[in-house]
Design an enzyme around this catalytic site. Structure first.
Site, PDB file in Angstrom:
ATOM      1  N   SER A   1       0.904  -1.412   0.291  1.00  0.00           N
ATOM      2  CA  SER A   1       0.059  -0.073   0.264  1.00  0.00           C
ATOM      3  C   SER A   1       0.901   0.978   0.111  1.00  0.00           C
ATOM      4  O   SER A   1       1.364   1.758   1.070  1.00  0.00           O
ATOM      5  CB  SER A   1      -0.725   0.141   1.063  1.00  0.00           C
ATOM      6  OG  SER A   1      -2.032   1.134   1.416  1.00  0.00           O
TER       7      SER A   1
ATOM      8  N   ASP B   1       1.541   4.809   0.483  1.00  0.00           N
ATOM      9  CA  ASP B   1       0.744   5.465   0.292  1.00  0.00           C
ATOM     10  C   ASP B   1       1.382   6.898   0.652  1.00  0.00           C
ATOM     11  O   ASP B   1       1.423   7.502   2.052  1.00  0.00           O
ATOM     12  CB  ASP B   1      -0.114   5.210   1.850  1.00  0.00           C
ATOM     13  CG  ASP B   1      -1.145   4.498   1.683  1.00  0.00           C
ATOM     14  OD1 ASP B   1      -1.485   3.907   0.803  1.00  0.00           O
ATOM     15  OD2 ASP B   1      -1.711   3.075   3.077  1.00  0.00           O
TER      16      ASP B   1
ATOM     17  N   GLN C   1      -6.390   2.489  13.900  1.00  0.00           N
ATOM     18  CA  GLN C   1      -5.398   1.299  13.098  1.00  0.00           C
ATOM     19  C   GLN C   1      -5.489  -0.341  13.879  1.00  0.00           C
ATOM     20  O   GLN C   1      -5.083  -0.084  14.379  1.00  0.00           O
ATOM     21  CB  GLN C   1      -4.489   1.545  12.109  1.00  0.00           C
ATOM     22  CG  GLN C   1      -4.299   0.392  11.650  1.00  0.00           C
ATOM     23  CD  GLN C   1      -5.132   0.120   9.717  1.00  0.00           C
ATOM     24  OE1 GLN C   1      -6.589  -0.769  10.425  1.00  0.00           O
ATOM     25  NE2 GLN C   1      -4.444   0.084   8.449  1.00  0.00           N
TER      26      GLN C   1
ATOM     27  N   THR D   1      -2.498   2.201  -4.227  1.00  0.00           N
ATOM     28  CA  THR D   1      -2.930   3.340  -4.147  1.00  0.00           C
ATOM     29  C   THR D   1      -3.690   4.157  -3.761  1.00  0.00           C
ATOM     30  O   THR D   1      -5.103   2.908  -3.368  1.00  0.00           O
ATOM     31  CB  THR D   1      -2.417   4.480  -5.762  1.00  0.00           C
ATOM     32  OG1 THR D   1      -3.703   3.594  -6.504  1.00  0.00           O
ATOM     33  CG2 THR D   1      -1.188   3.408  -6.571  1.00  0.00           C
ATOM     34  N   HIS D   2      -3.362   5.468  -3.186  1.00  0.00           N
ATOM     35  CA  HIS D   2      -5.091   6.553  -2.803  1.00  0.00           C
ATOM     36  C   HIS D   2      -4.465   7.524  -4.043  1.00  0.00           C
ATOM     37  O   HIS D   2      -3.882   8.726  -3.665  1.00  0.00           O
ATOM     38  CB  HIS D   2      -4.651   6.132  -1.417  1.00  0.00           C
ATOM     39  CG  HIS D   2      -5.394   5.505  -0.640  1.00  0.00           C
ATOM     40  ND1 HIS D   2      -6.819   5.512  -0.648  1.00  0.00           N
ATOM     41  CD2 HIS D   2      -4.570   4.205   0.239  1.00  0.00           C
ATOM     42  CE1 HIS D   2      -6.746   4.357   0.718  1.00  0.00           C
ATOM     43  NE2 HIS D   2      -5.672   4.325   1.022  1.00  0.00           N
TER      44      HIS D   2
ATOM     45  N   ASP E   1     -20.723   5.888  -3.701  1.00  0.00           N
ATOM     46  CA  ASP E   1     -22.181   6.407  -3.732  1.00  0.00           C
ATOM     47  C   ASP E   1     -23.437   5.977  -4.913  1.00  0.00           C
ATOM     48  O   ASP E   1     -22.453   4.692  -5.354  1.00  0.00           O
ATOM     49  CB  ASP E   1     -21.770   7.882  -4.671  1.00  0.00           C
ATOM     50  CG  ASP E   1     -22.541   8.962  -3.955  1.00  0.00           C
ATOM     51  OD1 ASP E   1     -23.776   9.026  -4.470  1.00  0.00           O
ATOM     52  OD2 ASP E   1     -21.757  10.337  -3.768  1.00  0.00           O
TER      53      ASP E   1
ATOM     54  N   SER F   1     -10.608  -3.201   9.237  1.00  0.00           N
ATOM     55  CA  SER F   1      -9.681  -3.181   9.983  1.00  0.00           C
ATOM     56  C   SER F   1      -9.636  -2.258  11.028  1.00  0.00           C
ATOM     57  O   SER F   1      -9.205  -2.608  12.303  1.00  0.00           O
ATOM     58  CB  SER F   1      -8.010  -3.143   9.799  1.00  0.00           C
ATOM     59  OG  SER F   1      -7.470  -1.875   8.695  1.00  0.00           O
TER      60      SER F   1
ATOM     61  N   LYS G   1     -12.448   3.298  -2.630  1.00  0.00           N
ATOM     62  CA  LYS G   1     -13.791   2.564  -1.820  1.00  0.00           C
ATOM     63  C   LYS G   1     -14.956   3.830  -2.081  1.00  0.00           C
ATOM     64  O   LYS G   1     -15.572   4.878  -1.052  1.00  0.00           O
ATOM     65  CB  LYS G   1     -13.593   3.633  -0.284  1.00  0.00           C
ATOM     66  CG  LYS G   1     -12.199   2.393   0.368  1.00  0.00           C
ATOM     67  CD  LYS G   1     -11.994   2.429   1.787  1.00  0.00           C
ATOM     68  CE  LYS G   1     -10.875   1.838   2.242  1.00  0.00           C
ATOM     69  NZ  LYS G   1      -9.239   2.817   1.621  1.00  0.00           N
TER      70      LYS G   1
ATOM     71  N   ARG H   1       2.620   1.270   5.802  1.00  0.00           N
ATOM     72  CA  ARG H   1       3.487   1.681   6.435  1.00  0.00           C
ATOM     73  C   ARG H   1       4.895   1.163   7.051  1.00  0.00           C
ATOM     74  O   ARG H   1       5.503   1.471   7.246  1.00  0.00           O
ATOM     75  CB  ARG H   1       3.003   3.095   8.152  1.00  0.00           C
ATOM     76  CG  ARG H   1       2.627   4.164   7.064  1.00  0.00           C
ATOM     77  CD  ARG H   1       1.000   4.565   8.308  1.00  0.00           C
ATOM     78  NE  ARG H   1      -0.034   3.930   8.408  1.00  0.00           N
ATOM     79  CZ  ARG H   1      -0.844   3.849   9.396  1.00  0.00           C
ATOM     80  NH1 ARG H   1      -0.380   5.445  10.328  1.00  0.00           N
ATOM     81  NH2 ARG H   1      -1.931   3.626   9.700  1.00  0.00           N
TER      82      ARG H   1
END
Ligand code: 5BU
Length: 481
Positions: free
Chosen positions: A259, A261, A432, A284-285, A319, A374, A316, A453
């Site tokens: 991840s 980030d 988290q 990815t974000h 809508d 999580s 995520k 992380r």
């Protein structure tokens, strides 16, 4: 108890339409030749007390071994009440709703830690409802090693419960009910055959039920029915993307998703290029990237080819279908043009999947449902998670799995990806919650572990990524033993 008693009971159940024959669509979508609804029993108080007596005799045999009885909500509650009153054994009530609202008491009634409780249930199929109740009681320090059920559908509940150290006693089995009714001339022999066939083809006893930890199993290794090699899983799933993912996992010996980030595109590309050889997915974000550009995603896609991994944008979506479709295709990120996988929250209903699928399907993309999270206190639990699984089942052509914290289904079409993973477990300051790679794979049933992380903030991300790769992959190998 004598067979006559049971014959009488079966006859009564048939007479009050608690047992019906025909063609019934079950919640799972399967057609069943028999339908059993014991809720009607509350309309026949005398019968209800007889049922309660029979159940008590079946499990008990005379001496008192339990400090409490507890019915699985809701159908079994009146039966448990009858047993409690007649046998003078204090009852406990398990709240079903409480857990989704946080601090409410989950078990009503007076008890001491270490007390033993008998679980009372009307029908057992897979055993998961019994286990949910056991889990709640265990959380309060109450012990459970026996359950009594009026009818065992013989679809695996008994062995699943046995895997959790719980002996299931049943007054009746489904086979016994149909055979008896046939002997009494109430049903045709073809119905007996159909029912027997239905039972045989709908057994779930190779599955240790999802997500449910009881005190009897906490320290035991879970054995999932999907404990197959990645190659076998690749063969048994339908979606081309899932096949590709499993084949990458097999070839590169990794179940690690990075991840990434980070907020600067160069930092992202640099770490992805060095860690890429050890991962099967890069997540990815994209909306945290300060200098996002088309060239950044081009580079990222090149790295995905170079190191053979899959790109997952952790967007995520949450809508209505039309809006998520626009968010997926348009704006500056044009996610559908580069992300192999995206995820959606099930909260808006199936439209959220349909919205993404409208474009994604023809592009060969896949989607994950966020069925569990999580983070501490999250609301994606219980019925919400179950509904997410059903939604996924309705869109097997596009939904390739779940973001989750437990094994939700053994359908080989669904990949379970678990975030909140670190070499040492614990929490961060913002809710988290981490488990170790071993815990995620062996106990929670993760196919893929997602690590952020733990790697990107490590002093040496590359050697740390290798550590995660090894830990995750070794855990997977253990599940194959
Ligand atoms: P971490 O640094 O390993 O804690 O990052 C975990 C990543 O997984 C991060 O990008 C989260 O947004 C993501 N995540 C998560 O941690 N927990 C969840 O339940 C879901 C996603 Br859904």
């Amino acid at each position: 108890m004598g067979d006559t008693n049971l014959d009488g009971l079966i006859e009564t159940l048939h007479a009050i339409a608690a047992v019906k024959f025909g063609s019934f669509k079950l919640k799972s979508g399967q057609m069943s030749p028999i339908y059993i609804d014991l809720r009607v029993i509350v309309s026949y108080p005398k019968k209800m007390t007889e049922v309660a007596d029979l159940m008590w005799q079946t499990v008990h045999g005379g001496e008192s071994k339990f400090q409490h009885v507890c019915g699985v909500p809701y159908t079994a509650l009146p039966i448990a009440t009858c047993i409690s009153v007649k046998q003078n054994i204090p009852m406990l009530i398990r709240r079903k709703e409480g857990k989704d609202y946080g601090t409410k008491k989950m078990v009503e009634g007076h008890f001491k830690v270490g007390d033993k409780c008998l679980i009372v249930e009307d029908i057992v199929t897979s055993g998961s409802s019994v286990l949910e109740t056991v889990q709640t009681l265990n959380n309060e320090g109450i012990k459970v090693d026996q359950a009594i059920v009026l009818l065992d559908r013989e679809q695996g509940g008994k062995s699943s419960l046995a895997n959790h150290g719980i002996t299931l006693h049943s007054v009746l089995t489904l086979t016994q009910v149909v055979k008896t009714l046939h002997r009494m001339g109430k049903i045709e022999s073809s119905l007996v055959e159909q029912t027997e066939h239905f039972i045989k083809s709908n057994r779930h006893d190779i599955t240790v039920p999802s997500s449910i930890k009881t005190s009897n199993t906490d320290n035991k290794k879970k054995v999932f029915a999907v404990c197959k090699s990645y190659r076998e899983r690749s063969e048994s799933c339908q979606h081309s993307l899932s096949k590709k993912l499993y084949s990458i996992m097999e070839t590169k010996s990794t179940n690690l998703a990075l991840s990434v980030d980070l907020t600067k595109s160069n930092d992202i590309l640099q770490i992805v290029d060095t860690v890429g050889p050890f991962v099967c997915i890069v997540k990815t974000h994209v909306d945290i990237v300060e200098d996002f550009s088309q060239s950044f995603v081009n580079h990222l896609s090149d790295l995905a080819k170079k190191h053979n991994f899959i790109l997952f944008e952790d967007r995520k979506f949450a809508d209505i279908g039309n809006t998520v479709n626009c968010q997926y295709n348009n704006g500056i990120f044009k996610i559908s043009s580069w992300a192999d996988i995206v995820n959606v929250h099930p909260v808006p209903g199936e439209g959220v999947i349909a919205g993404i699928k409208q474009t994604g399907l023809s592009l060969g993309r896949g989607c994950l449902l966020v069925a569990e999270m999580s983070s501490k206190g999250n609301l994606a639990t219980g019925d919400y998670t179950k509904a997410a699984v059903k939604m996924a089942e309705n869109h097997k052509d596009f939904v390739i799995g779940f973001i989750c914290q437990s094994r939700l289904t053994d359908d080989p079409n669904f990949i379970h990806m678990t975030p909140g993973v670190k070499l040492s477990s614990g929490d961060d300051a913002l809710g988290q919650q981490y488990s170790t790679p071993e815990d995620a794979v062996i106990n929670k049933g993760a196919d893929v572990i997602i690590v952020g992380r733990g790697i990107i903030q490590a002093t040496d991300p590359v050697s740390t990524a290798k550590q995660y790769q090894q830990a995750g992959y070794n855990a997977y190998l253990q599940t194959l033993k």
